[in-house]
Design a protein around this motif. Structure first.
Motif, PDB file in Angstrom:
ATOM      1  N   LEU A 107       6.991  -2.460  -8.503  1.00 32.21           N
ATOM      2  CA  LEU A 107       5.809  -2.234  -7.673  1.00 32.21           C
ATOM      3  C   LEU A 107       4.828  -3.395  -7.617  1.00 32.21           C
ATOM      4  CD1 LEU A 107       4.982   1.499  -8.501  1.00 32.21           C
ATOM      5  CD2 LEU A 107       6.518   0.553  -6.763  1.00 32.21           C
ATOM      6  N   HIS A 108       4.852  -4.290  -8.598  1.00 30.00           N
ATOM      7  CA  HIS A 108       3.891  -5.394  -8.514  1.00 30.00           C
ATOM      8  C   HIS A 108       4.425  -6.724  -9.036  1.00 30.00           C
ATOM      9  CE1 HIS A 108       2.217  -6.239 -12.638  1.00 30.00           C
ATOM     10  NE2 HIS A 108       2.920  -5.161 -12.892  1.00 30.00           N
ATOM     11  N   GLN A 109       5.277  -6.722 -10.046  1.00 29.74           N
ATOM     12  CA  GLN A 109       5.745  -8.001 -10.579  1.00 29.74           C
ATOM     13  C   GLN A 109       6.580  -8.794  -9.571  1.00 29.74           C
ATOM     14  OE1 GLN A 109       5.713  -7.594 -15.433  1.00 29.74           O
ATOM     15  NE2 GLN A 109       7.662  -7.405 -14.403  1.00 29.74           N
ATOM     16  N   PRO A 110       7.557  -8.180  -8.875  1.00 30.12           N
ATOM     17  CA  PRO A 110       8.322  -8.963  -7.891  1.00 30.12           C
ATOM     18  C   PRO A 110       7.441  -9.538  -6.789  1.00 30.12           C
ATOM     19  CG  PRO A 110       9.422  -6.880  -8.388  1.00 30.12           C
ATOM     20  CD  PRO A 110       8.069  -6.792  -8.999  1.00 30.12           C
ATOM     21  N   GLN A 111       6.476  -8.744  -6.317  1.00 27.63           N
ATOM     22  CA  GLN A 111       5.605  -9.191  -5.227  1.00 27.63           C
ATOM     23  C   GLN A 111       4.691 -10.333  -5.675  1.00 27.63           C
ATOM     24  OE1 GLN A 111       6.100  -6.108  -6.306  1.00 27.63           O
ATOM     25  NE2 GLN A 111       6.671  -4.780  -4.595  1.00 27.63           N
ATOM     26  N   ARG A 112       4.102 -10.178  -6.854  1.00 28.59           N
ATOM     27  CA  ARG A 112       3.196 -11.216  -7.339  1.00 28.59           C
ATOM     28  C   ARG A 112       3.959 -12.459  -7.783  1.00 28.59           C
ATOM     29  NH1 ARG A 112      -0.805  -6.906 -10.464  1.00 28.59           N
ATOM     30  NH2 ARG A 112      -2.147  -6.517  -8.640  1.00 28.59           N
TER      31      ARG A 112
ATOM     32  N   VAL B  50       9.808   6.425  -8.408  1.00 26.60           N
ATOM     33  CA  VAL B  50      10.541   7.136  -9.462  1.00 26.60           C
ATOM     34  C   VAL B  50      11.033   6.157 -10.523  1.00 26.60           C
ATOM     35  CG1 VAL B  50      12.613   8.495  -9.950  1.00 26.60           C
ATOM     36  CG2 VAL B  50      11.193   9.055  -7.966  1.00 26.60           C
ATOM     37  N   PHE B  51      11.522   4.998 -10.087  1.00 31.24           N
ATOM     38  CA  PHE B  51      11.973   3.956 -11.009  1.00 31.24           C
ATOM     39  C   PHE B  51      10.853   3.585 -11.984  1.00 31.24           C
ATOM     40  CE2 PHE B  51      12.393  -0.461 -12.276  1.00 31.24           C
ATOM     41  CZ  PHE B  51      13.742  -0.616 -12.556  1.00 31.24           C
ATOM     42  N   ASN B  52       9.657   3.322 -11.445  1.00 28.58           N
ATOM     43  CA  ASN B  52       8.548   2.909 -12.303  1.00 28.58           C
ATOM     44  C   ASN B  52       8.060   4.034 -13.207  1.00 28.58           C
ATOM     45  OD1 ASN B  52       8.495   0.314 -10.987  1.00 28.58           O
ATOM     46  ND2 ASN B  52       6.325   0.206 -11.539  1.00 28.58           N
ATOM     47  N   MET B  53       8.054   5.267 -12.709  1.00 22.97           N
ATOM     48  CA  MET B  53       7.634   6.396 -13.545  1.00 22.97           C
ATOM     49  C   MET B  53       8.559   6.547 -14.748  1.00 22.97           C
ATOM     50  SD  MET B  53       6.697   9.127 -10.534  1.00 22.97           S
ATOM     51  CE  MET B  53       6.508  10.517 -11.653  1.00 22.97           C
ATOM     52  N   GLY B  54       9.850   6.400 -14.513  1.00 22.05           N
ATOM     53  CA  GLY B  54      10.803   6.497 -15.606  1.00 22.05           C
ATOM     54  C   GLY B  54      10.625   5.375 -16.612  1.00 22.05           C
TER      55      GLY B  54
ATOM     56  N   GLN C 108       0.820  -1.214   0.000  1.00 20.35           N
ATOM     57  CA  GLN C 108       0.000   0.000   0.000  1.00 20.35           C
ATOM     58  C   GLN C 108       0.851   1.260   0.000  1.00 20.35           C
ATOM     59  OE1 GLN C 108      -3.523  -0.115  -0.231  1.00 20.35           O
ATOM     60  NE2 GLN C 108      -2.901  -2.211  -0.726  1.00 20.35           N
ATOM     61  N   GLN C 109       2.074   1.147   0.481  1.00 22.16           N
ATOM     62  CA  GLN C 109       3.019   2.258   0.462  1.00 22.16           C
ATOM     63  C   GLN C 109       4.310   1.784  -0.189  1.00 22.16           C
ATOM     64  OE1 GLN C 109       3.310   3.436   4.617  1.00 22.16           O
ATOM     65  NE2 GLN C 109       1.719   4.980   4.343  1.00 22.16           N
ATOM     66  N   VAL C 110       4.920   2.655  -0.977  1.00 19.74           N
ATOM     67  CA  VAL C 110       6.149   2.284  -1.682  1.00 19.74           C
ATOM     68  C   VAL C 110       7.223   3.333  -1.433  1.00 19.74           C
ATOM     69  CG1 VAL C 110       4.865   1.059  -3.475  1.00 19.74           C
ATOM     70  CG2 VAL C 110       5.460   3.461  -3.816  1.00 19.74           C
ATOM     71  N   ASP C 111       8.468   2.905  -1.548  1.00 18.00           N
ATOM     72  CA  ASP C 111       9.589   3.832  -1.413  1.00 18.00           C
ATOM     73  C   ASP C 111       9.589   4.810  -2.584  1.00 18.00           C
ATOM     74  OD1 ASP C 111      10.462   2.661   0.908  1.00 18.00           O
ATOM     75  OD2 ASP C 111      11.918   1.345  -0.091  1.00 18.00           O
ATOM     76  N   LEU C 112      10.010   6.016  -2.297  1.00 19.35           N
ATOM     77  CA  LEU C 112      10.062   7.038  -3.333  1.00 19.35           C
ATOM     78  C   LEU C 112      10.942   6.592  -4.497  1.00 19.35           C
ATOM     79  CD1 LEU C 112       9.365   9.862  -4.358  1.00 19.35           C
ATOM     80  CD2 LEU C 112      11.304  10.751  -3.027  1.00 19.35           C
TER      81      LEU C 112
END
Length: 230
Positions: free
Chosen positions: A198-203, A169-173, A161-165
């Motif tokens: 944000l989601h592939q490693p976790q899933r 930034v990594f995903n936005m780029g 639910q919360q992610v590191d800045l």
């Protein structure tokens, strides 16, 4: 694609053939019915008694957009039966109805408009909008379809639910890089564009243990991009 037939009847019923026939609900929780009823609400008319026949070709619950296809099919069938027209140009009312059900336009927009779509909620106009992104010619898509259903509700639980800045930034780029790669046709840039924190490693760790071995094998075989669909 899936095929849907809806007819007036004396008794409500749903019949299903094809992919996931034993997994699809046969009551009013079926997303085809949900979509159709949303269309009738938009038309301001009561829903008649109907029978539904679904011919399923999209694998059910495998991250390939089967839910969105059902929603859009139901809405379109409902609009036809209700004799109701929507204001599309400049308003995208069909997209608003579908997104209200799905919660986001990521899959319903491609189901409506085709191709690769990028959707956002426009705070100024207070509605969802979607635009098509060009897809480079010559790409061949290869899918690995698991033999188990990945439920969206369960997959969302493993996403933080919360992610590191730095990860945001990594995903936005990467997103910007991916869109540019698609626009320019530089398919060699897709691999970096598909990188995600944000989601592939976790899933992959929680549900799809085969994900990263498959992606590694894909790149070793010469793929220009590999990612988790859904």
């Amino acid at each position: 694609w899936n095929e849907l037939t809806v007819e007036r009847a004396d008794k409500f019923s749903i019949t299903v053939e094809g992919e996931g026939a034993d997994e699809i609900p046969l009551d009013d929780s079926n997303l085809v019915v949900v979509g159709l009823r949303a269309a009738f609400r938009a038309a301001g008319k009561p829903v008649p008694t109907l029978r539904y026949h679904l011919k399923q070709k999209i694998p059910h619950g495998r991250g390939l957009g089967s839910s969105s296809a059902a929603i859009v099919a139901g809405i379109l069938a409902g609009l036809v039966i209700a004799g109701h027209k929507l204001d599309v140009q400049g308003h995208e009312e069909l997209l608003q109805i579908a997104t209200e059900i799905e919660g986001h336009p990521d899959n319903v927009a491609p189901a409506m408009y085709g191709g690769v779509q990028v959707g956002v909620y426009d705070e100024q106009q207070r509605r969802w909008s979607s635009e098509r992104v060009p897809l480079p010619h010559g790409l061949v898509f290869v899918m690995f379809i698991p033999d188990f259903v990945g439920k969206t509700s369960e997959l969302r639980k493993v996403v933080p639910q919360q992610v590191d800045l730095k990860d945001a930034v990594f995903n936005m780029g990467r997103l910007a890089w991916l869109i540019m790669a698609l626009h320019t046709g530089k398919v060699e840039n897709l691999r970096v564009g598909f990188e995600d924190r944000l989601h592939q490693p976790q899933r992959g760790a929680a549900v799809y243990k085969h994900l990263y071995p498959l992606m590694k094998a894909s790149y070793e075989a010469g793929a220009v991009g590999a990612y988790l669909s859904g």
